[in-house]
Design an enzyme around this catalytic site. Structure first.
Site, PDB file in Angstrom:
ATOM      1  N   LYS A 277     -37.832 -39.777 -17.450  1.00 28.71           N
ATOM      2  CA  LYS A 277     -37.198 -39.305 -18.680  1.00 28.71           C
ATOM      3  C   LYS A 277     -37.160 -40.415 -19.721  1.00 28.71           C
ATOM      4  CE  LYS A 277     -33.928 -36.008 -16.592  1.00 28.71           C
ATOM      5  NZ  LYS A 277     -34.395 -34.792 -17.285  1.00 28.71           N
ATOM      6  N   ARG A 351     -34.925 -27.564  -8.747  1.00 28.13           N
ATOM      7  CA  ARG A 351     -35.410 -26.357  -8.078  1.00 28.13           C
ATOM      8  C   ARG A 351     -35.980 -26.676  -6.698  1.00 28.13           C
ATOM      9  NH1 ARG A 351     -39.285 -25.255 -13.137  1.00 28.13           N
ATOM     10  NH2 ARG A 351     -37.553 -26.401 -14.095  1.00 28.13           N
TER      11      ARG A 351
HETATM   12  N1  BES Z   1     -31.464 -32.242 -14.818  1.00 28.33           N
HETATM   13  C1  BES Z   1     -32.488 -31.758 -15.654  1.00 28.33           C
HETATM   14  C2  BES Z   1     -32.025 -30.651 -16.599  1.00 28.33           C
HETATM   15  C3  BES Z   1     -31.002 -31.020 -17.632  1.00 28.33           C
HETATM   16  C4  BES Z   1     -31.387 -31.241 -18.932  1.00 28.33           C
HETATM   17  C5  BES Z   1     -29.675 -31.078 -17.318  1.00 28.33           C
HETATM   18  C6  BES Z   1     -30.443 -31.535 -19.889  1.00 28.33           C
HETATM   19  C7  BES Z   1     -28.735 -31.372 -18.277  1.00 28.33           C
HETATM   20  C8  BES Z   1     -29.122 -31.589 -19.566  1.00 28.33           C
HETATM   21  C9  BES Z   1     -33.625 -31.179 -14.822  1.00 28.33           C
HETATM   22  O1  BES Z   1     -33.815 -31.761 -13.583  1.00 28.33           O
HETATM   23  C10 BES Z   1     -34.877 -31.410 -15.614  1.00 28.33           C
HETATM   24  O2  BES Z   1     -35.196 -32.547 -15.844  1.00 28.33           O
HETATM   25  N2  BES Z   1     -35.551 -30.339 -16.024  1.00 28.33           N
HETATM   26  C11 BES Z   1     -36.713 -30.422 -16.809  1.00 28.33           C
HETATM   27  C12 BES Z   1     -37.714 -29.427 -16.276  1.00 28.33           C
HETATM   28  C13 BES Z   1     -39.077 -29.558 -16.895  1.00 28.33           C
HETATM   29  C14 BES Z   1     -39.746 -30.814 -16.397  1.00 28.33           C
HETATM   30  C15 BES Z   1     -39.888 -28.358 -16.514  1.00 28.33           C
HETATM   31  C16 BES Z   1     -36.348 -30.090 -18.252  1.00 28.33           C
HETATM   32  O3  BES Z   1     -35.542 -29.201 -18.456  1.00 28.33           O
HETATM   33  O4  BES Z   1     -36.838 -30.768 -19.133  1.00 28.33           O
HETATM   34 ZN    ZN Z   2     -35.060 -33.515 -13.677  1.00 28.92          ZN
END
Ligand code: BES
Ligand code: ZN
Ligand code: ZN
Length: 504
Positions: A277, A351
């Site tokens: 990230k 997931r």
């Molecule tokens: N933990 C994150 C989702 C999240 C985003 C939680 C903002 C709280 C605030 C999750 O694991 C994630 O990173 N999801 C990705 C999925 C993508 C790579 C398909 C996302 O939402 O960007």
């Molecule tokens: Zn994530």
């Protein structure tokens, strides 16, 4: 906070602050306010006629040493329009009262519930509001002012015939709000102080205190169970994963009775893994365990409220780190269910761990499944920070969850679960891939991924990524972890029990 029911007439309650509320209407001084106004020699009516006291939602009117009353202060909050007023508003008013008075160093208060709503439901809402409002983020402050909290609160407005009902609502509200605060505390913990092992320890201690059966699966047991999806996320970290299982069994269960399974995502820190990230806001990813914390909190409450159905919580927990052994984009993993998963993006890790959590919950015999997860940024795009996204495989069961959300003042909104989206998570080399190859609909394709693992078990998925954390303080609550979903799921579990099966 010590909570009591007060049956004396409001004017004679000796306390540091007596709190009540006025509705926004032509004459805000009516009902129970008339007696208070008379005792103060018409002070409230004068404020109303000058326009200072109008009853507008969350308006604050504070009188000091009001003549004719035994209290040191009278706080009248605006309650908005009467026809829009319900327990959600009452909960917020109680929270706002606590936070207003705390800032003035008040320690003891009484909250006067208005005429015609002196019942258990109102008592419960007020107690929830008081305890949620009293919660503060001070654990790691070394200069915290000793006792900056309300220590005693009384519920007023009940006569002795309604005292029992008030006490019942009070007790229920206390259990629910303390459980919600238990989860908020976990959500606010930094990841160096809440690793998967720490979370498991805290869940275990809570379970023993609450009389719940508990089983903590360590990395060896997780491997024996072939939870390849959970392990694939854990392999990038030097902290080992844990799978937390809590079981509530009612005194008598009929054979074949439904069993509610609660699966919660508990990533104690989400760096994204190799699909790392951006550093902006990454510190917030300590709250990526709020789905898991919510399920632990629900179990804490139902251990005390004792619904008539069996409930099992399954909380897979790991860090998502980009260590030397971390999984890489393109890797193929075999989940506990036997399905193969192509991991296109290691940041779609929630997931993966839920896939194995769901499979395990099914193996334990759960007949109905609900998962809660800070799953996608896409749900924040869709619904902002106000509504939980609700996905479900059976309309009847989904509607039960939405009804419990309405009953407990939590905003939730139904989202589509549509087989056509399934196309977008087809993989070239495995059974399924962990992110969509299409554009948009990221929260829906994430839900479709989870659905793959639920089979024909009725299932509801709550995406709480936008609602589990609040960046700013609200008049009724501190910033940080919110504990969203907990009240809804406690309500659902209580009804699920009394109805027998969910009418799915
Ligand atoms: N933990 C994150 C989702 C999240 C985003 C939680 C903002 C709280 C605030 C999750 O694991 C994630 O990173 N999801 C990705 C999925 C993508 C790579 C398909 C996302 O939402 O960007
Ligand atoms: Zn994530
Ligand atoms: Zn995550």
């Amino acid at each position: 906070m010590e909570l009591t029911v007060e049956t004396r007439p409001p004017a004679s309650i000796e306390t540091e602050a007596l709190v009540t509320y006025a509705f926004e209407q032509d004459k805000p001084i009516e009902g129970a306010l008339v007696a208070l106004d008379a005792a103060t020699g018409g002070a409230l009516a004068k404020l109303a006629s000058s326009g200072e006291l109008s009853g507008k939602m969350l308006e604050v009117t504070l009188l000091h040493y009001p003549a004719g009353l035994s209290t040191q202060r009278l706080l009248v909050l605006g309650a908005g329009k009467k026809d829009k007023f319900g327990s959600a508003e009452l909960r917020r008013l109680a929270g706002s009262a606590v936070r207003t008075l705390k800032s003035k160093k008040v320690k003891r208060m009484a909250f006067l519930i208005r005429e015609n709503s002196q019942n258990a439901e109102a008592a419960q809402a007020v107690v929830e509001g008081l305890l949620l409002g009293n919660f503060e983020l001070e654990k790691y402050k070394t200069d915290k002012k000793p006792g900056g909290e309300i220590t005693e609160a009384a519920l007023a407005g009940f006569d002795s015939s309604a005292q029992g009902e008030a006490a019942r609502g009070l007790e229920r509200g206390r259990i629910i709000a303390e459980s919600q605060n238990f989860a908020r505390d976990l959500g606010n913990e930094p990841s160096n102080r809440l690793t998967p092992r720490n979370l498991a320890e805290r869940a275990g201690a809570m379970a023993r205190e609450s009389g719940l059966a508990v089983e903590i699966l360590d990395e060896k047991k997780i491997e024996e169970l072939k939870m390849g999806a959970l392990l694939s996320v854990a392999q990038g970290s030097s902290e080992p994963p844990r799978l937390i299982v809590l079981i509530y069994t009612p005194q008598s269960v009929k054979p074949g009775a439904p069993i509610l399974g609660l699966v919660g995502k508990a990533i104690t820190f989400d760096t994204g893994g190799i699909s790392i990230k951006p550093s902006q806001d990454m510190e917030k990813m300590k709250y990526d365990m709020c789905g898991g914390a919510a399920m632990l909190a629900v179990m804490r409450a139902i251990a005390r409220l004792k619904p008539s159905c069996k409930v099992i919580a399954v909380v897979p927990s790991t860090e998502n780190m980009p260590g030397g052994r971390a999984q890489k984009p393109g890797d193929v993993q075999i989940a506990m269910s036997g399905k193969s998963i192509e991991v296109i993006n290691t940041d779609a890790e929630g997931r993966l761990i839920l896939a194995d959590g769901i499979a395990y919950a099914k193996q334990l015999g759960c007949t109905h499944l609900i998962d809660a997860a800070t799953l996608t940024g896409a749900i924040v795009v869709a619904l902002g920070n106000l509504n939980v996204g609700v996905f479900g495989s059976e309309p009847g069961f989904t509607e039960q969850v939405l009804a419990s959300a309405r009953a407990t003042g939590e905003k939730m909104w139904p989202m589509p679960v549509d087989e056509d989206y399934r196309e977008m998570i087809k993989s070239g080399i495995a059974d399924i891939q962990n992110v969509s190859s299409g554009k948009g609909g990221g929260a829906i394709t994430a839900a479709m991924f989870l659905k793959e693992f639920t089979g024909d078990t009725p299932w509801v998925h709550l995406d709480i990524a936008g609602t589990a954390w609040q960046d700013d303080v609200k008049p009724w609550s501190a910033k940080g972890a919110t504990g969203v979903g907990i009240r809804t799921l406690i309500d659902l579990a209580m009804k699920f029990g009394s109805d027998g099966a969910a009418k799915a």
